[in-house]
Scaffold this active site. Structure first.
Site, mmCIF file in Angstrom:
data_model
loop_
_atom_site.group_PDB
_atom_site.id
_atom_site.type_symbol
_atom_site.label_atom_id
_atom_site.label_comp_id
_atom_site.label_asym_id
_atom_site.label_seq_id
_atom_site.Cartn_x
_atom_site.Cartn_y
_atom_site.Cartn_z
ATOM 1 N N CYS A 139 -11.965 -2.921 7.683
ATOM 2 C CA CYS A 139 -11.227 -3.637 8.725
ATOM 3 C C CYS A 139 -10.761 -4.964 8.151
ATOM 4 O O CYS A 139 -11.568 -5.731 7.619
ATOM 5 C CB CYS A 139 -12.121 -3.868 9.939
ATOM 6 S SG CYS A 139 -11.390 -4.983 11.146
ATOM 7 N N ASP B 149 0.846 -1.184 0.000
ATOM 8 C CA ASP B 149 0.000 0.000 0.000
ATOM 9 C C ASP B 149 0.880 1.231 0.000
ATOM 10 O O ASP B 149 1.845 1.313 0.758
ATOM 11 C CB ASP B 149 -0.898 0.008 1.245
ATOM 12 C CG ASP B 149 -1.865 1.187 1.224
ATOM 13 O OD1 ASP B 149 -2.779 1.169 0.392
ATOM 14 O OD2 ASP B 149 -1.689 2.114 2.020
ATOM 15 N N CYS C 163 -12.541 -8.016 10.528
ATOM 16 C CA CYS C 163 -13.966 -8.362 10.434
ATOM 17 C C CYS C 163 -14.609 -7.885 9.137
ATOM 18 O O CYS C 163 -15.788 -8.136 8.904
ATOM 19 C CB CYS C 163 -14.728 -7.820 11.639
ATOM 20 S SG CYS C 163 -15.050 -6.043 11.540
ATOM 21 N N CYS D 138 -15.362 -3.993 15.455
ATOM 22 C CA CYS D 138 -14.762 -5.042 16.288
ATOM 23 C C CYS D 138 -13.618 -4.545 17.155
ATOM 24 O O CYS D 138 -13.089 -5.289 17.972
ATOM 25 C CB CYS D 138 -14.293 -6.214 15.429
ATOM 26 S SG CYS D 138 -12.724 -5.914 14.583
ATOM 27 N N GLU E 124 -1.721 -1.038 -5.240
ATOM 28 C CA GLU E 124 -2.844 -0.164 -5.579
ATOM 29 C C GLU E 124 -2.759 0.211 -7.051
ATOM 30 O O GLU E 124 -1.675 0.475 -7.557
ATOM 31 C CB GLU E 124 -2.725 1.174 -4.847
ATOM 32 C CG GLU E 124 -2.862 1.162 -3.384
ATOM 33 C CD GLU E 124 -2.695 2.590 -2.883
ATOM 34 O OE1 GLU E 124 -3.703 3.185 -2.518
ATOM 35 O OE2 GLU E 124 -1.565 3.106 -2.867
ATOM 36 N N ASP F 269 -1.828 1.993 7.279
ATOM 37 C CA ASP F 269 -1.275 1.593 5.987
ATOM 38 C C ASP F 269 -1.094 0.078 5.895
ATOM 39 O O ASP F 269 -1.282 -0.515 4.834
ATOM 40 C CB ASP F 269 0.067 2.303 5.739
ATOM 41 C CG ASP F 269 -0.113 3.809 5.564
ATOM 42 O OD1 ASP F 269 -1.178 4.219 5.055
ATOM 43 O OD2 ASP F 269 0.806 4.571 5.944
HETATM 44 ZN ZN LIG Z 1 -13.265 -4.942 12.566
#
Ligand SMILES: [Zn+2]
Length: 406
Positions: free
Chosen positions: A337, A189, A340, A359, A273, A366
């Site tokens: 995230c 990234d 999750c 979560c 990217e 990054d």
């Molecule tokens: Zn999460």
């Protein structure tokens, strides 16, 4: 300046005879003429009108122009065609939003030309410190053999600086690096605070100028703004700026070489990217914010340097790991995230920190994004769930606040 996928890897001082210098200057004049012709044609083009002439069409026009003008016909077709090609690359960079629109070239400013289809015997060493390069219609021109010339030279660019010195920069396409064959996938990234973050948690930093050098550069740039056009002082300041920038570019090139080889050697698939999409959505990712004029200027300097380093790194990776680089749509990667998969802009606590509102997962922002880039390349869905994140317009929040108050 990099032209397309090729990177100028090393620059040498040319020592042409007076007659050769004359011939080199003629090549420069032809390249400038052709470049400016292309600029002019594109200047007449406006969105909605019939398309501006493409490369093939311009090559046809070049043939016509050569038939018409004897002085152009007397020059090298390679020089003239490459000027067109350079222009098209510059336009592609402009449309890709990595560079400004190519402009009119003036005599004595950024003079140069490119030669392609260089054969192995076209560069040779004469003694410890002297070599020579074969230039079409000019002949063998001496050069100062100040360091090793890379193998597999495919093209070179000859330039004349403001002080009238001639240089040649050789470009070679590096050999592909063998894949490890381990199936390892890495996400890379483009960081905001660092040059690049890996999904392994590594943070990579391209070397830039030291703080004292940055201060000096800013001071010089202010001096330049005040210096009178055409003055002696102005050209001295310009030369000092060029020297600092060249130092920075050298360090960055070195870093790009080492980092690209390292990644190509360690991983089978390298996910990055997609720069074109990233540029369109940069505001969503945020930029460095720093108070104070001086600091803001420095942040601007950093940003430009980081962007340049990133483009070069991806270009080099594609050469060293052909077919193993995957470009990933970065739109959701910085707000999702990795644990999750909840997507929420609010999870991006700050430039540096990701803190999942669902979560509670906490990570370097990054690195979290790099892991999402990796997972996307590996075929896992990113941003499958989630609510209030992208693609809300940035000005949405105050309105929502107003609604709550009402
Ligand atoms: Zn999460």
């Amino acid at each position: 300046m990099g032209f397309g996928r090729l990177i100028d890897v090393s620059r040498f001082r040319l020592q042409p005879s007076p007659a050769q210098e004359q011939a080199l200057a003629e090549h420069c004049g032809h390249a400038r003429f052709v470049w400016n012709l292309a600029v002019e044609q594109h200047a007449h083009w406006k969105p909605g009108r019939t398309s501006a002439p493409g490369f093939a069409e311009q090559c046809r026009q070049l043939t016509e122009a050569r038939a018409e003008f004897e002085w152009l016909r007397g020059g090298s077709i390679i020089v003239q065609q490459q000027a067109l090609k350079d222009f098209h690359q510059a336009m592609a960079n402009f449309f890709g939003k990595t560079h400004r629109r190519p402009t009119w070239r003036k005599r004595g400013q950024g003079e140069g030309f490119r030669i392609v289809a260089v054969k192995p015997g076209d560069v040779r060493r004469l003694s410890r410190n002297v070599g020579e390069v074969k230039i079409p219609k000019v002949g063998w021109v001496r050069l100062r053999w100040s360091r090793p010339i890379p193998e597999g030279v495919k093209s070179y660019r000859v330039t004349r600086d403001r002080a009238g010195r001639w240089h040649v920069a050789f470009t070679a396409i590096p050999e592909p690096v063998p894949a490890p064959g381990s199936g390892a996938v890495v996400g890379v990234d483009r960081g905001v605070a660092v040059s690049a973050a890996l999904s392994t948690g590594e943070l990579l930093n391209a070397p830039t100028l030291r703080d004292t050098e940055k201060e000096r550069l800013l001071t010089l740039q202010r001096k330049l703004a005040r210096a009178q056009r055409g003055s002696n002082r102005r050209s001295k300041v310009k030369a000092a700026i060029a020297k600092l920038k060249a130092r920075e570019a050298d360090r960055r090139k070195d870093w790009v070489e080492k980092t690209s080889t390292d990644l190509a050697r360690r991983f089978d698939v390298i996910a990055v990217e997609d720069l074109k999409i990233a540029n369109m959505t940069r505001s969503a990712k945020g930029t460095l914010e720093a108070p104070g004029r001086n600091i803001r200027q420095k942040a601007g300097l950093n940003r430009g340097i980081l962007a340049a380093g990133w483009g070069q790194l991806v270009a080099r990776l594609e050469q060293k790991a052909p077919g193993r680089v995957q470009k990933i749509d970065p739109r959701y990667t910085s707000q999702t995230c990795n644990t999750c998969k909840h997507l929420a802009r609010e999870s991006r606590e700050s430039q540096a920190l990701f803190l999942c509102v669902a979560c509670g997962h906490r990570a370097n922002a990054d690195v979290n994004a790099a892991k999402n880039v990796r997972d996307t390349a590996a075929g896992h869905a990113v941003a499958a769930r989630g609510g209030s994140g992208f693609p809300e317009p940035a000005n949405r929040e105050p309105q929502r606040d107003l609604l709550l108050m009402g």
